[in-house]
Design a protein around this motif. Sequence first.
Motif, mmCIF file in Angstrom:
data_model
loop_
_atom_site.group_PDB
_atom_site.id
_atom_site.type_symbol
_atom_site.label_atom_id
_atom_site.label_comp_id
_atom_site.label_asym_id
_atom_site.label_seq_id
_atom_site.Cartn_x
_atom_site.Cartn_y
_atom_site.Cartn_z
ATOM 1 N N LEU A 28 56.317 5.511 -137.688
ATOM 2 C CA LEU A 28 56.236 6.278 -136.441
ATOM 3 C C LEU A 28 54.781 6.455 -136.013
ATOM 4 O O LEU A 28 54.420 6.181 -134.870
ATOM 5 N N VAL A 29 53.943 6.909 -136.953
ATOM 6 C CA VAL A 29 52.542 7.180 -136.627
ATOM 7 C C VAL A 29 51.696 7.053 -137.894
ATOM 8 O O VAL A 29 52.139 7.426 -138.971
ATOM 9 N N THR A 30 50.519 6.503 -137.723
ATOM 10 C CA THR A 30 49.525 6.506 -138.793
ATOM 11 C C THR A 30 48.425 7.462 -138.359
ATOM 12 O O THR A 30 47.916 7.368 -137.237
ATOM 13 N N VAL A 31 48.083 8.394 -139.243
ATOM 14 C CA VAL A 31 47.096 9.422 -138.941
ATOM 15 C C VAL A 31 45.855 9.173 -139.790
ATOM 16 O O VAL A 31 45.965 8.935 -140.993
ATOM 17 N N THR A 32 44.677 9.249 -139.154
ATOM 18 C CA THR A 32 43.405 9.079 -139.855
ATOM 19 C C THR A 32 42.570 10.338 -139.677
ATOM 20 O O THR A 32 42.416 10.840 -138.562
ATOM 21 N N ASN A 33 42.035 10.852 -140.777
ATOM 22 C CA ASN A 33 41.181 12.037 -140.743
ATOM 23 C C ASN A 33 39.755 11.604 -140.396
ATOM 24 O O ASN A 33 39.070 11.003 -141.201
ATOM 25 N N ALA A 34 39.299 11.933 -139.191
ATOM 26 C CA ALA A 34 37.952 11.583 -138.752
ATOM 27 C C ALA A 34 36.943 12.706 -139.017
ATOM 28 O O ALA A 34 35.784 12.586 -138.651
ATOM 29 N N LEU A 35 37.384 13.777 -139.648
ATOM 30 C CA LEU A 35 36.484 14.878 -139.995
ATOM 31 C C LEU A 35 35.700 14.521 -141.251
ATOM 32 O O LEU A 35 36.090 13.648 -142.013
ATOM 33 N N ASP A 36 34.622 15.241 -141.503
ATOM 34 C CA ASP A 36 33.869 15.038 -142.733
ATOM 35 C C ASP A 36 34.322 16.009 -143.829
ATOM 36 O O ASP A 36 33.598 16.295 -144.761
ATOM 37 N N ALA A 37 35.542 16.508 -143.687
ATOM 38 C CA ALA A 37 36.126 17.432 -144.660
ATOM 39 C C ALA A 37 37.625 17.131 -144.764
ATOM 40 O O ALA A 37 38.194 16.525 -143.853
ATOM 41 N N PRO A 38 38.265 17.533 -145.855
ATOM 42 C CA PRO A 38 39.714 17.316 -145.978
ATOM 43 C C PRO A 38 40.480 17.978 -144.831
ATOM 44 O O PRO A 38 40.037 18.969 -144.261
ATOM 45 N N ALA A 39 41.633 17.402 -144.500
ATOM 46 C CA ALA A 39 42.465 17.931 -143.415
ATOM 47 C C ALA A 39 43.934 17.861 -143.810
ATOM 48 O O ALA A 39 44.340 17.025 -144.618
ATOM 49 N N SER A 40 44.710 18.734 -143.227
ATOM 50 C CA SER A 40 46.157 18.751 -143.399
ATOM 51 C C SER A 40 46.767 18.414 -142.042
ATOM 52 O O SER A 40 46.446 19.054 -141.036
ATOM 53 N N VAL A 41 47.626 17.389 -142.011
ATOM 54 C CA VAL A 41 48.203 16.919 -140.750
ATOM 55 C C VAL A 41 49.724 17.104 -140.797
ATOM 56 O O VAL A 41 50.371 16.690 -141.757
ATOM 57 N N THR A 42 50.269 17.718 -139.758
ATOM 58 C CA THR A 42 51.707 17.960 -139.671
ATOM 59 C C THR A 42 52.284 17.215 -138.468
ATOM 60 O O THR A 42 51.772 17.340 -137.351
ATOM 61 N N VAL A 43 53.335 16.449 -138.725
ATOM 62 C CA VAL A 43 54.081 15.752 -137.679
ATOM 63 C C VAL A 43 55.425 16.456 -137.569
ATOM 64 O O VAL A 43 56.122 16.645 -138.576
ATOM 65 N N SER A 44 55.792 16.868 -136.358
ATOM 66 C CA SER A 44 57.043 17.606 -136.126
ATOM 67 C C SER A 44 57.867 16.921 -135.052
ATOM 68 O O SER A 44 57.367 16.668 -133.950
ATOM 69 N N LEU A 45 59.127 16.660 -135.349
ATOM 70 C CA LEU A 45 60.035 16.088 -134.348
ATOM 71 C C LEU A 45 60.346 17.137 -133.292
ATOM 72 O O LEU A 45 60.459 18.333 -133.594
#
Length: 163
Positions: free
Chosen positions: A75-92
Amino acid sequence: MSRRHTRSRGPSGRALTAALVITVLVAVAIGGAGTGAFATADVERGSALPVATDEAGVAGLDVSASVAANDTSRLVTVTNALDAPASVTVSLHENARDDADLVVDGATVGDEATVSLAPGASDSVDVRVASNTTLDTVAFDVTATGERGVTVSAPDRSATITT
């Protein structure tokens, strides 16, 4: 014979005194009324941040153009462009919840999937669409929160469902 001089305030002395008194009164009035300075303000202003494409955003998104019914598709590929860890949530979206489930690393996770990403890392969220779906698209939202308090939102993304 001695002459005694008496200082008198003539018309020019009185005018000077009156001008001085008026100046002092005006200064006191201005000082008492405030200078118009402020400690805080609530000012509306526009953002100077440029709008980025999904791929170039803080959470880079590569959304699939289409997904297959009766199958599991990316469905989607997510890339963290921040210089720190990130949490990404995908919601239908609500209308897709009966006909689709999100899948991460081969495991069905339901209507919402959260992945943790190191700086520069990517991960994919897949979707399994039911064979009897009546939907034309599967719609979803993405929210990413960085370790340093940065939160970004990419609402209303979608992929066409092919049968």
